[in-house]
Motif scaffolding. Structure first.
Motif, PDB file in Angstrom:
ATOM      1  N   MET A 155       0.820  -1.208   0.000  1.00 12.98           N
ATOM      2  CA  MET A 155       0.000   0.000   0.000  1.00 12.98           C
ATOM      3  C   MET A 155       0.857   1.263   0.000  1.00 12.98           C
ATOM      4  O   MET A 155       0.661   2.162  -0.807  1.00 12.98           O
ATOM      5  CB  MET A 155      -0.894  -0.036   1.230  1.00 12.98           C
ATOM      6  CG  MET A 155      -1.790   1.130   1.353  1.00 12.98           C
ATOM      7  SD  MET A 155      -3.472   0.543   1.355  1.00 12.98           S
ATOM      8  CE  MET A 155      -4.302   2.087   1.167  1.00 12.98           C
ATOM      9  N   PHE A 156       1.818   1.334   0.917  1.00 16.49           N
ATOM     10  CA  PHE A 156       2.639   2.548   1.002  1.00 16.49           C
ATOM     11  C   PHE A 156       3.563   2.687  -0.200  1.00 16.49           C
ATOM     12  O   PHE A 156       3.807   3.783  -0.688  1.00 16.49           O
ATOM     13  CB  PHE A 156       3.427   2.583   2.312  1.00 16.49           C
ATOM     14  CG  PHE A 156       2.636   3.153   3.458  1.00 16.49           C
ATOM     15  CD1 PHE A 156       2.312   4.504   3.486  1.00 16.49           C
ATOM     16  CD2 PHE A 156       2.190   2.351   4.486  1.00 16.49           C
ATOM     17  CE1 PHE A 156       1.566   5.037   4.534  1.00 16.49           C
ATOM     18  CE2 PHE A 156       1.445   2.870   5.539  1.00 16.49           C
ATOM     19  CZ  PHE A 156       1.129   4.219   5.559  1.00 16.49           C
ATOM     20  N   THR A 157       4.104   1.551  -0.674  1.00  8.95           N
ATOM     21  CA  THR A 157       4.966   1.638  -1.858  1.00  8.95           C
ATOM     22  C   THR A 157       4.171   2.150  -3.055  1.00  8.95           C
ATOM     23  O   THR A 157       4.623   3.040  -3.788  1.00  8.95           O
ATOM     24  CB  THR A 157       5.565   0.257  -2.198  1.00  8.95           C
ATOM     25  OG1 THR A 157       6.184  -0.266  -1.033  1.00  8.95           O
ATOM     26  CG2 THR A 157       6.592   0.366  -3.304  1.00  8.95           C
ATOM     27  N   ALA A 158       2.946   1.632  -3.227  1.00 13.36           N
ATOM     28  CA  ALA A 158       2.118   2.066  -4.359  1.00 13.36           C
ATOM     29  C   ALA A 158       1.755   3.532  -4.211  1.00 13.36           C
ATOM     30  O   ALA A 158       1.832   4.308  -5.177  1.00 13.36           O
ATOM     31  CB  ALA A 158       0.856   1.210  -4.427  1.00 13.36           C
ATOM     32  N   LEU A 159       1.368   3.909  -3.005  1.00 16.04           N
ATOM     33  CA  LEU A 159       0.973   5.299  -2.747  1.00 16.04           C
ATOM     34  C   LEU A 159       2.123   6.253  -3.074  1.00 16.04           C
ATOM     35  O   LEU A 159       1.952   7.252  -3.781  1.00 16.04           O
ATOM     36  CB  LEU A 159       0.554   5.391  -1.278  1.00 16.04           C
ATOM     37  CG  LEU A 159      -0.258   6.590  -0.792  1.00 16.04           C
ATOM     38  CD1 LEU A 159      -0.984   6.217   0.487  1.00 16.04           C
ATOM     39  CD2 LEU A 159       0.580   7.802  -0.587  1.00 16.04           C
ATOM     40  N   LEU A 160       3.328   5.911  -2.585  1.00 20.46           N
ATOM     41  CA  LEU A 160       4.477   6.785  -2.822  1.00 20.46           C
ATOM     42  C   LEU A 160       4.841   6.816  -4.307  1.00 20.46           C
ATOM     43  O   LEU A 160       5.133   7.877  -4.854  1.00 20.46           O
ATOM     44  CB  LEU A 160       5.673   6.318  -1.996  1.00 20.46           C
ATOM     45  CG  LEU A 160       5.573   6.532  -0.486  1.00 20.46           C
ATOM     46  CD1 LEU A 160       6.788   5.934   0.210  1.00 20.46           C
ATOM     47  CD2 LEU A 160       5.470   8.010  -0.136  1.00 20.46           C
ATOM     48  N   THR A 161       4.806   5.653  -4.960  1.00 15.19           N
ATOM     49  CA  THR A 161       5.168   5.601  -6.378  1.00 15.19           C
ATOM     50  C   THR A 161       4.262   6.514  -7.196  1.00 15.19           C
ATOM     51  O   THR A 161       4.740   7.331  -7.988  1.00 15.19           O
ATOM     52  CB  THR A 161       5.043   4.153  -6.906  1.00 15.19           C
ATOM     53  OG1 THR A 161       5.849   3.317  -6.088  1.00 15.19           O
ATOM     54  CG2 THR A 161       5.480   4.054  -8.353  1.00 15.19           C
ATOM     55  N   ALA A 162       2.954   6.385  -6.987  1.00 18.14           N
ATOM     56  CA  ALA A 162       2.011   7.199  -7.757  1.00 18.14           C
ATOM     57  C   ALA A 162       2.179   8.669  -7.407  1.00 18.14           C
ATOM     58  O   ALA A 162       2.131   9.539  -8.285  1.00 18.14           O
ATOM     59  CB  ALA A 162       0.581   6.738  -7.494  1.00 18.14           C
TER      60      ALA A 162
END
Lengths: 674, 173
Positions: A57-64
């Motif tokens: 979740m956090f990796t996806a959030l930061l990437t986007a």
């Protein structure tokens, strides 16, 4: 510049639906790949067994977030118009989040992952999915009761002109770049914590021990990206922290004042306006009445108390130039805005006086010789700035005795000089309570709600002639009276709906005051709390039905004809079908759209010249048959008045039933989208 | 019972999966102008079902009524169908399809399915109240740095951790 389907208002188009399916495919693929087709794995986070949810979740959030901010920072997309943002309702979201969390830990699923769970053969996912459908239906059934909760605690932030749209960094009073750095650090801290927890219990998870070379390089990489986002300045990434008060900004301000960098010469302003430079916003800070008498073409009228709200609503990369008659007010306003954190605010040197002197004064009246080039420039400025508005010489000269063409508009000076005369009746369409507080002497309260009602099953229809004559008789109006209609704020539509009522009973001797009542008050013109002294009349019944109202069936027969234009005056999003309060969304096939709001400024209608130009683009031929409609007939009455009585269109008709009736009748055709 | 004779492959690195999901979200922002979403599609299935059974009542209801007579004609419904297909593709590819009720060994099938169903009702209801779920609010709104979405995310975890103890038995082995 990237244009999104949302920005183009085409999210309903087949292309968008197909791409949504494709994006959904990769969405499902990513979730399954991460192992989110398993409720056991998903719920692991709540028992510190398996922290995959947090990591993904956090990796996806930061990437986007990194990607989007880089693209915005490079100026490749305009977030204000191209991206959909959800407003913040603190109360609703806190309650919903807590309930959601309980449901999530009980079931081990959330809506997106359950779709993947079903695809993986999980029966519990299917049961969850069914439960969630039941929950949605339950929400719909309870909606009338829980409606206040749904919009409870709206944030008072206003971003991109959208009330309630709140960004976390503004809520916390920090810079965007600063927040991103802190947030990234926190996320990486969580990743390390998660790896540590899982590493302590390898036998429980079967996962690799913590801190692999991959993990170290991954952490470093995210940290570097977060730091590098600072290269995009705040103004480019669309952020202005309105709460920042620093000595830096004060020093900067004083330095600018010293260098006179805070001034912009009127010639520069004139040329940029003439070139239609979109990065310049000229703001007239004078009271509305002075603005209406004369203003520089292209200026917006924002009074001093409204300035901070105005600043937060505009694109921060734009340059704002303030002017008044002189210099005192703009200077004070500029200093105050600078303290609130708004740079890019200039004052026009010598104000309106300077502008007229330097840019609009005819070369022949100037005491010094001019080069041919500057004479040509002044000529083009004069053509441009004096074209659409009254010239300063005309102000005052024409005011007291405007010949009243009825039906039409009258101004405050005209009306004030005639208060109390025999044969003049004033109808005040504002709310009863506003009227009771104070009103123009001799005026009688007659609200729009007293001229419309449900008729033959269709809500909100202008009453029949028989009922209307009894209302105007009670209000003491006689057929020989000249009537002036008053409205509040920019609710010209209230006055025009009253005008429709008068036209229906055959009363054509009326005019509408050209500014809202507040402007009358601001000018300190006469007002009273006393009710008028009048007796009832016996207004005769109209001899025939009116000649401007059309029914749905009559409209249907006109739809495909040449030289017939159906003009939908609802706000554009309703026309496009993105919003709807009715049985069906969309518009009448072939109808064109111009929202009634586009004809308005805060105190009333735009100038006749501006309206003329706008409608000339839309319907060049004034002999064309135009049928106006909106949702209930209210807004369309304003456009009817504009077209028929101000601009002289000869064949204007009014479909009173409007979208309310059209949408409810399934036998009538509907079109949606642009 | 496994539908496939090959043994299921282990899950991929969560950080790589996260980057992959983040890029999908970014593509959604840049192409559609809106982020990912799942609960809205689910609710629209609900609106269709209710509309099929009680057409007049549903059309007249204040919330579902706004969606008109064909609520399924919406991009987030297509996205949910896409998510199912993408999940199916990946599950097939990694040999992870098996028809089963996931639970701890000490829990019964009935207990676990009641938990899943009741949890589903709570999630379906609260997703409407927040106008989004973990995808549409927490992930999408979080990436947009929206205050409300991050408040929602925190509350989801607060609610989850608060209730975790009481429902732990279903996972006991």
């Amino acid at each position: 510049m990237i244009k999104t389907y949302y920005g183009l208002a085409e999210l309903h188009s087949p292309g968008a639906l197909f791409l949504a399916l494709m994006i959904g495919f990769f969405f499902g693929l990513s979730l399954e790949r991460a192992g989110f087709g398993s409720s056991k794995r998903l719920s692991g986070i709540f028992y510190f067994r398996d922290m995959a949810v947090l990591k993904v979740m956090f990796t996806a959030l930061l990437t986007a977030m990194f990607g989007l901010n880089m693209i915005i920072g490079l100026g490749l997309i305009d977030p204000a118009t191209q991206i959909y943002f959800m407003p913040t309702y603190y109360g609703a979201y806190i309650v919903a989040g807590l309930i959601f969390g309980v449901g999530f830990v009980m079931s081990g699923w959330c809506p997106g992952t359950s779709a993947v769970g079903i695809a993986s053969g999980k029966v519990d996912a299917l049961v969850f999915f069914g439960g969630a459908i039941v929950g949605s239906i339950l929400f719909n059934e309870l909606f009338p009761v829980i409606k206040p909760l749904y919009t409870w605690g709206q944030s008072d932030q206003n971003s991109f002109g959208q009330p309630g749209l709140a960004f976390i960094y503004t809520s916390l009073g920090v810079s965007k770049a600063g927040f991103i750095k802190g947030f990234t650090l926190m996320a990486i801290g969580c990743f390390w914590g998660a790896e540590y927890i899982e590493g302590k219990r390898p036998e429980a998870t079967g996962l690799k021990p913590f801190i692999t070379p991959f993990f170290k390089s991954f952490s470093l990489c995210f940290l570097l990206i977060a730091l590098s986002l600072s290269v995009f300045s705040d103004s480019k990434t669309g952020v202005l922290s309105a709460t920042r008060v620093t000595t830096d900004s004060e020093t900067h301000l004083l330095a600018q004042v010293e260098e006179a960098e805070d001034h912009m010469a009127p010639e520069v302003v004139a040329e940029r306006l003439f070139q239609k430079d979109p990065s310049l916003r000229l703001v007239d800070v004078r009271p509305a009445s002075e603005f209406l008498d004369f203003h520089i073409r292209g200026a917006e009228n924002v009074t001093l108390p409204e300035l901070p709200a105005y600043m937060s609503s505009i694109d921060p990369s734009q340059t704002v130039v303030l002017y008044s008659n002189g210099m005192t007010h703009p200077v004070q306003a500029r200093d105050s805005l600078s303290r609130l954190g708004y740079g890019h605010v200039y004052i026009m040197t010598d104000g309106l006086t300077g502008f007229i002197e330097e840019c609009l004064k005819p070369p022949s009246l100037r005491p010094y010789p001019l080069t041919p080039a500057s004479m040509e420039q002044i000529r083009s400025w004069r053509n441009y700035f004096l074209a659409s508005t009254k010239t300063p010489e005309q102000v005052g000269a024409e005011s007291p005795s405007i010949p009243v063409g009825v039906p039409g508009l009258v101004d405050s000076v005209w009306l004030e000089s005639r208060i109390g005369r025999d044969g003049l009746r004033i109808i005040d369409t504002r709310e009863q309570s506003d009227y009771n507080r104070n009103h123009i002497p001799g005026s009688v309260a007659l609200n729009v709600e007293s001229v419309r009602s449900a008729l033959e099953g269709v809500p909100s229809i202008l009453l029949t002639g028989e009922i209307l004559v009894s209302h105007v008789s009670l209000a003491g109006i006689a057929p020989s009276d000249r009537i002036v209609i008053i409205y509040g704020g920019d609710r010209v539509r209230d006055a025009t709906l009253m005008a429709m009522a008068l036209e229906r009973i055959g009363h054509r001797d009326y005019a509408i005051l050209n500014v809202g009542y507040e402007a009358w008050l601001a000018d300190k013109r006469p007002m009273t709390t006393a009710f008028p002294d009048m007796s009832r009349t016996a207004y005769p019944l109209p001899s025939a039905r009116d000649h401007f109202t059309v029914s749905a069936d009559e409209l249907l027969t006109q739809l495909k004809k040449a030289h017939v234009t159906v003009l939908d005056t609802r706000p554009r999003e309703y026309y496009l079908g993105e919003k709807s309060d009715e049985a069906r969304a969309g518009h009448i096939p072939g109808a064109i759209n111009r929202s009634y709001k586009e004809d308005l400024i805060p105190t009333g209608l735009k100038s006749v010249q501006e309206l003329e130009a706008a409608y000339h683009q839309l319907i060049p031929n004034k002999k064309e048959t135009v049928i106006v409609h909106c949702r209930t007939g209210h807004q369309a009455s304003q456009t009817f008045f504009v077209l028929k009585h101000l601009l002289g269109y000869q064949q204007v008709y009014w479909y009173d039933g409007g979208w309310t009736e059209w949408a409810a009748r399934n036998d009538l055709p509907v079109q949606s989208g642009g | 019972m496994s539908m496939n004779t090959t043994s299921p492959k282990p899950y991929s690195n969560p950080y790589i999966s996260g980057i992959f999901l983040g890029l999908t979200l970014l593509a959604s922002f840049l192409i559609l102008g809106a982020g990912l979403g799942a609960s809205s599609g689910l609710a629209r299935i609900g609106a269709s079902i209710e509309g099929f059974v009680f057409p007049a009542h549903t059309a007249a209801s204040e919330y579902f009524g706004k969606w008109g007579t064909s609520p399924m004609n919406y991009y987030l419904v297509h996205m949910l169908v896409g998510a199912f297909l993408g999940g199916l593709f990946s599950a097939l590819y990694h040999a992870r399809i098996s028809i089963q009720v996931e639970k701890g060994k000490k829990s019964t099938v009935k207990q676990r399915l009641i938990m899943a169903g009741v949890g589903g009702v709570l999630v379906g209801f609260s997703s409407r109240l927040a106008a989004g779920c973990t995808s549409g609010q927490a992930l999408t709104g979080g990436a947009l740095l929206l205050t409300g979405s991050l408040v929602f995310l925190c509350c989801v975890f607060a609610g989850g951790y608060a209730a975790a103890y009481w429902v732990r038995r279903q996972w006991d082995d």
